[in-house]
Every structure is written in structure tokens, then in C-alpha cells.
Design a protein around this motif. Structure first.
Motif, PDB file in Angstrom:
ATOM      1  N   GLY A  31       0.780  -1.241   0.000  1.00  0.00           N
ATOM      2  CA  GLY A  31       0.000   0.000   0.000  1.00  0.00           C
ATOM      3  C   GLY A  31       0.805   1.283   0.000  1.00  0.00           C
ATOM      4  N   GLN A  32       2.134   1.211  -0.117  1.00  0.00           N
ATOM      5  CA  GLN A  32       2.925   2.433   0.018  1.00  0.00           C
ATOM      6  C   GLN A  32       2.828   3.336  -1.210  1.00  0.00           C
ATOM      7  OE1 GLN A  32       4.395   3.114   3.333  1.00  0.00           O
ATOM      8  NE2 GLN A  32       2.660   1.716   3.235  1.00  0.00           N
ATOM      9  N   ILE A  35      -2.044   3.501  -1.453  1.00  0.00           N
ATOM     10  CA  ILE A  35      -2.804   4.307  -0.488  1.00  0.00           C
ATOM     11  C   ILE A  35      -2.635   5.808  -0.772  1.00  0.00           C
ATOM     12  CG2 ILE A  35      -3.094   4.844   1.975  1.00  0.00           C
ATOM     13  CD1 ILE A  35      -2.584   1.819   2.500  1.00  0.00           C
ATOM     14  N   PRO A  36      -1.405   6.307  -0.992  1.00  0.00           N
ATOM     15  CA  PRO A  36      -1.296   7.718  -1.411  1.00  0.00           C
ATOM     16  C   PRO A  36      -2.072   8.024  -2.699  1.00  0.00           C
ATOM     17  CG  PRO A  36       0.839   6.924  -0.682  1.00  0.00           C
ATOM     18  CD  PRO A  36      -0.076   5.729  -0.692  1.00  0.00           C
ATOM     19  N   LYS A  39      -5.639   8.382  -1.756  1.00  0.00           N
ATOM     20  CA  LYS A  39      -5.862   9.627  -1.024  1.00  0.00           C
ATOM     21  C   LYS A  39      -5.979  10.816  -1.969  1.00  0.00           C
ATOM     22  CE  LYS A  39      -3.212  10.122   2.701  1.00  0.00           C
ATOM     23  NZ  LYS A  39      -2.031   9.939   3.586  1.00  0.00           N
ATOM     24  N   ASP A 100      12.364   4.798   3.077  1.00  0.00           N
ATOM     25  CA  ASP A 100      12.935   4.915   4.416  1.00  0.00           C
ATOM     26  C   ASP A 100      12.500   3.697   5.234  1.00  0.00           C
ATOM     27  OD1 ASP A 100      10.310   5.424   5.650  1.00  0.00           O
ATOM     28  OD2 ASP A 100      10.438   7.343   4.630  1.00  0.00           O
ATOM     29  N   MET A 101      12.968   3.616   6.474  1.00  0.00           N
ATOM     30  CA  MET A 101      12.708   2.443   7.317  1.00  0.00           C
ATOM     31  C   MET A 101      11.214   2.129   7.428  1.00  0.00           C
ATOM     32  SD  MET A 101      13.988   1.912  11.247  1.00  0.00           S
ATOM     33  CE  MET A 101      13.108   3.269  12.029  1.00  0.00           C
ATOM     34  N   HIS A 102      10.398   3.169   7.573  1.00  0.00           N
ATOM     35  CA  HIS A 102       8.958   2.961   7.769  1.00  0.00           C
ATOM     36  C   HIS A 102       8.306   2.410   6.506  1.00  0.00           C
ATOM     37  CE1 HIS A 102      10.332   5.545  10.925  1.00  0.00           C
ATOM     38  NE2 HIS A 102      10.395   6.592  10.136  1.00  0.00           N
ATOM     39  N   ARG A 106       6.637  -1.774   5.314  1.00  0.00           N
ATOM     40  CA  ARG A 106       5.317  -2.054   4.735  1.00  0.00           C
ATOM     41  C   ARG A 106       5.411  -2.508   3.281  1.00  0.00           C
ATOM     42  NH1 ARG A 106       1.467  -3.454   7.512  1.00  0.00           N
ATOM     43  NH2 ARG A 106      -0.137  -2.637   6.140  1.00  0.00           N
TER      44      ARG A 106
ATOM     45  N   LEU B  22      -7.886   6.028   7.607  1.00  0.00           N
ATOM     46  CA  LEU B  22      -6.450   5.821   7.765  1.00  0.00           C
ATOM     47  C   LEU B  22      -6.144   5.513   9.230  1.00  0.00           C
ATOM     48  CD1 LEU B  22      -5.283   8.874   5.645  1.00  0.00           C
ATOM     49  CD2 LEU B  22      -5.124   6.458   4.975  1.00  0.00           C
ATOM     50  N   ASP B  41       0.873  14.317   5.224  1.00  0.00           N
ATOM     51  CA  ASP B  41      -0.207  13.447   4.748  1.00  0.00           C
ATOM     52  C   ASP B  41       0.116  12.852   3.375  1.00  0.00           C
ATOM     53  OD1 ASP B  41      -2.541  12.143   5.342  1.00  0.00           O
ATOM     54  OD2 ASP B  41      -3.858  13.674   4.498  1.00  0.00           O
ATOM     55  N   THR B  42       1.385  12.825   3.001  1.00  0.00           N
ATOM     56  CA  THR B  42       1.789  12.198   1.736  1.00  0.00           C
ATOM     57  C   THR B  42       2.885  11.169   1.983  1.00  0.00           C
ATOM     58  OG1 THR B  42       3.356  13.984   1.333  1.00  0.00           O
ATOM     59  CG2 THR B  42       1.196  14.194   0.298  1.00  0.00           C
ATOM     60  N   SER B  43       2.965  10.663   3.197  1.00  0.00           N
ATOM     61  CA  SER B  43       3.924   9.641   3.626  1.00  0.00           C
ATOM     62  C   SER B  43       5.378  10.016   3.381  1.00  0.00           C
ATOM     63  CB  SER B  43       3.597   8.270   3.041  1.00  0.00           C
ATOM     64  OG  SER B  43       3.520   8.282   1.648  1.00  0.00           O
ATOM     65  N   GLN B  44       5.705  11.279   3.564  1.00  0.00           N
ATOM     66  CA  GLN B  44       7.104  11.685   3.423  1.00  0.00           C
ATOM     67  C   GLN B  44       7.714  12.181   4.725  1.00  0.00           C
ATOM     68  OE1 GLN B  44       8.131  13.823  -0.288  1.00  0.00           O
ATOM     69  NE2 GLN B  44       5.957  13.728  -0.754  1.00  0.00           N
ATOM     70  N   LYS B  58       4.392   4.464   8.811  1.00  0.00           N
ATOM     71  CA  LYS B  58       3.743   5.770   8.671  1.00  0.00           C
ATOM     72  C   LYS B  58       2.241   5.536   8.729  1.00  0.00           C
ATOM     73  CE  LYS B  58       7.553   8.126   6.517  1.00  0.00           C
ATOM     74  NZ  LYS B  58       8.285   8.524   5.319  1.00  0.00           N
ATOM     75  N   CYS B  60      -0.202   7.387   8.293  1.00  0.00           N
ATOM     76  CA  CYS B  60      -1.026   8.048   7.278  1.00  0.00           C
ATOM     77  C   CYS B  60      -1.006   7.281   5.965  1.00  0.00           C
ATOM     78  CB  CYS B  60      -0.588   9.496   7.048  1.00  0.00           C
ATOM     79  SG  CYS B  60       0.785   9.677   5.895  1.00  0.00           S
ATOM     80  N   ALA B  61      -0.196   6.221   5.884  1.00  0.00           N
ATOM     81  CA  ALA B  61      -0.111   5.429   4.651  1.00  0.00           C
ATOM     82  C   ALA B  61      -0.556   3.996   4.915  1.00  0.00           C
ATOM     83  CB  ALA B  61       1.301   5.468   4.077  1.00  0.00           C
ATOM     84  N   SER B  62      -1.515   3.846   5.805  1.00  0.00           N
ATOM     85  CA  SER B  62      -2.090   2.523   6.068  1.00  0.00           C
ATOM     86  C   SER B  62      -3.509   2.722   6.580  1.00  0.00           C
ATOM     87  CB  SER B  62      -1.287   1.735   7.095  1.00  0.00           C
ATOM     88  OG  SER B  62      -0.284   2.480   7.670  1.00  0.00           O
ATOM     89  N   GLY B 131      13.568   9.051   7.039  1.00  0.00           N
ATOM     90  CA  GLY B 131      12.129   9.147   6.773  1.00  0.00           C
ATOM     91  C   GLY B 131      11.410  10.139   7.672  1.00  0.00           C
ATOM     92  N   ASN B 132      12.177  10.935   8.413  1.00  0.00           N
ATOM     93  CA  ASN B 132      11.574  11.908   9.330  1.00  0.00           C
ATOM     94  C   ASN B 132      12.140  13.293   9.036  1.00  0.00           C
ATOM     95  OD1 ASN B 132      11.634   9.145  10.709  1.00  0.00           O
ATOM     96  ND2 ASN B 132      10.129  10.292  11.898  1.00  0.00           N
TER      97      ASN B 132
END
Lengths: 265, 155
Positions: A31-32, A35-36, A39, A100-102, A106, B22, B41-44, B58, B60-62, B131-132
Motif C-alpha cells: 500500500g505504500q 494508499i497515497p 488519497k 525509508d525504514m517505515h 510495509r 487511515l 499526509d503524503t507519507s514523506q 507511517k 497516514c499510509a495505512s 524518513g523523518n
């Protein structure tokens, strides 16, 4: 996001029949990307068919000259797998550099390949390593799989189940990452097997591609010196705010040289 | 609507959710745990990072329904009563924040990095935080905080 229904099948057969029964079904892997996309209302499926609980779609196995990775295997798992690290370290390194890690916790290999983003990392590995994509109905060679920007040879409702990677003599992946998104501005996988060399380039064009001239040069002499500047014409490459097509053409030669240098060891 | 049961910060909750809800929306608006922030809100940006069964994602991406049965930890679940988690304490000591908006995601990520690799190097911290995003550009103090937090977590 538009409304949709969810279906959580636990077998490949059930997933297929649910897809066929849905008005406008869409498989959901990690979903990476999907899902975006949902959205942003860029897609409006009637049903999401979740592959998370489908038996037999996750895991890694090694047999003789091949590493097999099931479609729902997460990037984190590929990066940390000891068999992948031992047999094709370049593939583990590639997986460890996605997003990235997150996102890596997924995202899945099957989802990445089916999506075929022009700047995704995995397509370069699949193409350079001459992998075979196994689906619920056939086997597709990498050379026939990636057909255009976000386009693949997959038919309507066709589901990737696993990817077979032949183990090369040597391989290396070099990525010049966009500093913000970590997507490849240019990513290059070089793989050498027997007397064959394959060079696959992602991020630079509308779709991952091989370069015959560089492959020929490296088959003659597998050395960084074989790669000259200007071997790849800039004309058909991507140009955007991150990099011009000329800069991408230059980066390709640099990244191929670095990859060959690492593969030679 | 799907009925899901989640264990959030040790508390079990069962709720109906819309398929399109979400995880970040569920945590903030249904569970009222507003420490998890939604930045881009764009998984960045990583402000919405939570930990699921020990792995950061993240939120917001699930979708919320994807975590039926899962153990979820949010920033609210780190402290032990009024006693801050060592990583939170380290962020306070080093002033590893300016406006604080990215901080929940930074701290959740830092804790996961150290749990996965207790002897993490400075380079590992810098790469692990890719990622942060901190828009106040307070990265240097964040790195210092994670180094100190890692030392404290090792005990």
C-alpha cells in the motif's frame, strides 16, 4: 478518498475469484503507493482485495543457483535475509535503500514490481539479474515484463506470486538518490554471469531499460574504464526540477562505473 | 463496516471503522490520541510514525482495519506515568526540537532504531532518520539527543 469495500481472502484462488466478482477490484499489497494514490483520488476501485493474509505469498528461499522471493515479502525482510545477503548482496543493499525504514516495513517486492514506477529500485534488479516473474497463470521473463511507464505485461487480474533471481557471479547496485524522497534520480544495477553482462537503469527514463552498448563494452572488458562519458544519449531521458536529461545521462556513466568497480571488488 | 480490535499502548479497544479510515485518523479522531501528528499526509515527513508489533510505520499510509489484532504503540505509550522514556528525556535535555511538530515521529523512530541496534553509530542514526523531516532544521540537536537516548536505553 472515494469509498470502497475491503475483502481479505486467505488463498490465491479466493483472491482471484474475489477480483473477478468485484465490479472494479484492485489488489492491495504493502500500500505504500496505492494508499497515497487513493488519497489523491487518482483511483476509484470498488473493492480492495487485501493480499496480507493470503497463504504462501510471503517468504524467501534459496535453491542451488536461484533465490526465490514471494510477492508479499517486505523490503525490510529482503534486506535482512542472510541467504540474500550471502548470494546476491547487491539485492539486499538495494532493498535496504528503498524509501525509508517505515516504508520498507510495509512495502513489498511484488507491489513494487507490479507498479513499475519509473524511479523504483526493484525493477533494475529484476531486469539486470534476468529474473523470472511467476504469476498465478504463467512465468514471465524480466525482458518481457516492464513494458512502459507504470505499465507491465500483467493482464487484468493477474497476480504476481514470486520472483526467481538467478544468482550472478557478481552484481552491484548504485543509486544516486533524490535527497528528499530517496527515489532514484539514477539507479544502476550491473550483473555479471559467465560471459554475459547486463546493465539495467532505473530513474532515468520513462521505464527501466538495458543499455546494449554498455553491456557489449563490459563483456569485452569488465572494468570501469570500459564505460565512456556520452555512451548514453540524453534525448529520451527524463528531465524535471530534480535533474536535467543531460545530467541524468552523465550520472548513468558515473553510476555504471561505480557499480562495475564494486562488482570487480 | 469492519469491526476491529487493537491493543493501543496496552489498552484493548474494539471499534467499527470505515474501510477508508487511515490509521492516523483512527488514532487521532477515534482514540483521541493526538500525539501522533499528521504533517504532510503524503507519507514523506514521518510525523505520523507509530510502532506496530515493534516495527515503525507511517500511520497516514495505512488503513486502520489492516491492524486488527495488532499491538500499536504511539508516543503516549512511551512514558511510564510521569517518568519520561529515556529517549524523551534525552530530547528534552538536548533541546532536540524547536516547534515540536515532528517530535513524536522522531522519538518513535529513534526508539525503534536503538531497539533494533543498541550500539547504533552516528551515521546509522542519521541514515535511520531519513524518513523523518524536521522543518525547523534542528537535526544536530536531534542527533545528539538520539545518541544520549541510546546510551540511556543501553543502561
Amino acid at each position: 478518498m472515494y469509498e470502497f469495500d475491503i475483502i481479505t481472502p486467505n488463498s490465491i484462488d479466493a483472491a482471484k475469484s474475489e477480483f473477478d466478482a468485484a465490479e472494479d477490484g484492485q489488489f492491495l499489497a504493502g500500500g505504500q503507493t496505492l494508499i497515497p494514490v487513493l488519497k489523491q483520488r487518482l483511483a476509484m476501485p470498488s473493492d480492495l482485495i487485501d493480499l496480507e493474509h493470503v497463504h504462501g505469498l510471503s517468504g524467501i528461499s534459496a535453491s542451488g543457483d536461484t533465490i526465490s522471493i514471494k510477492a508479499m515479502t517486505r523490503h525490510t525482510e529482503v534486506a535482512a535475509d542472510h541467504e540474500v545477503q550471502a548470494a546476491i548482496p547487491a539485492l539486499a543493499k538495494l532493498a535496504n535503500g528503498i524509501g525509508d525504514m517505515h516504508v520498507r516495513n510495509r512495502g513489498t517486492i511484488g507491489g513494487s514490481i507490479a507498479n513499475n514506477d519509473p524511479a523504483a529500485d526493484y525493477p533494475a534488479a529484476v531486469l539486470a539479474l534476468h529474473a523470472t516473474i511467476v504469476t498465478d497463470r504463467r512465468e514471465i521473463l524480466a525482458d518481457h515484463f516492464f513494458t512502459g511507464m507504470f505499465e507491465t505485461a500483467l493482464e487484468e487480474g493477474e497476480l504476481i506470486t514470486e520472483i526467481h533471481f538467478p544468482i550472478p557471479e557478481a552484481a552491484s547496485y548504485m543509486k544516486f538518490a533524490n535527497p528528499a524522497t530517496r527515489y532514484a534520480l539514477v539507479g544502476v544495477m550491473v550483473a555479471k554471469s559467465h560471459n554475459n553482462v547486463r546493465v539495467a537503469i532505473t530513474g532515468a527514463g520513462p521505464c527501466v531499460f538495458r543499455d546494449a552498448e554498455m553491456e557489449q563494452a563490459l563483456m569485452g572488458n569488465f572494468s570501469p574504464e570500459s564505460i565512456k562519458d556520452g555512451m548514453i544519449p540524453a534525448d529520451d531521458l527524463n528531465t524535471d526540477i530534480h535533474a536535467s536529461r543531460e545530467y541524468r545521462a552523465h550520472l548513468i556513466s558515473v553510476m555504471v562505473r561505480r557499480a562495475v568497480a564494486e562488482a570487480v571488488g | 463496516m469492519p469491526l476491529i480490535t487493537v491493543h493501543v499502548n496496552g489498552v484493548e479497544t474494539t471499534k467499527e471503522v470505515e474501510p477508508r479510515t487511515l490509521l492516523s485518523t483512527f488514532i487521532r479522531e477515534e482514540l483521541k490520541l493526538t500525539g501522533t501528528h499528521v504533517g504532510c499526509d503524503t507519507s514523506q515527513c514521518g510525523a505520523c510514525v507509530v510502532s506496530i508489533d515493534g516495527k515503525t510505520i507511517k500511520s497516514c499510509a495505512s488503513f486502520a482495519w489492516q491492524f486488527d489484532g495488532a499491538k500499536i504503540q504511539t508516543i503516549e505509550g512511551l512514558a511510564n506515568g510521569t517518568e519520561l522514556h529515556p529517549m524523551q528525556e534525552a530530547f528534552r535535555t538536548h533541546h532536540g526540537l524547536q516547534c515540536g511538530f515532528c517530535t513524536p515521529g522522531m522519538v518513535m523512530t529513534a526508539v525503534a532504531l536503538v531497539e533494533n541496534n543498541p550500539d547504533i553509530s552516528e551515521n546509522g542514526i542519521r541514515e535511520g532518520l531519513e524518513g523523518n523531516i524536521c522543518r525547523c532544521t534542528g537535526y544536530q540537536n536531534i542527533i545528539d539527543a538520539v545518541k544520549t537516548g541510546a546510551k540511556a536505553m543501553r543502561g
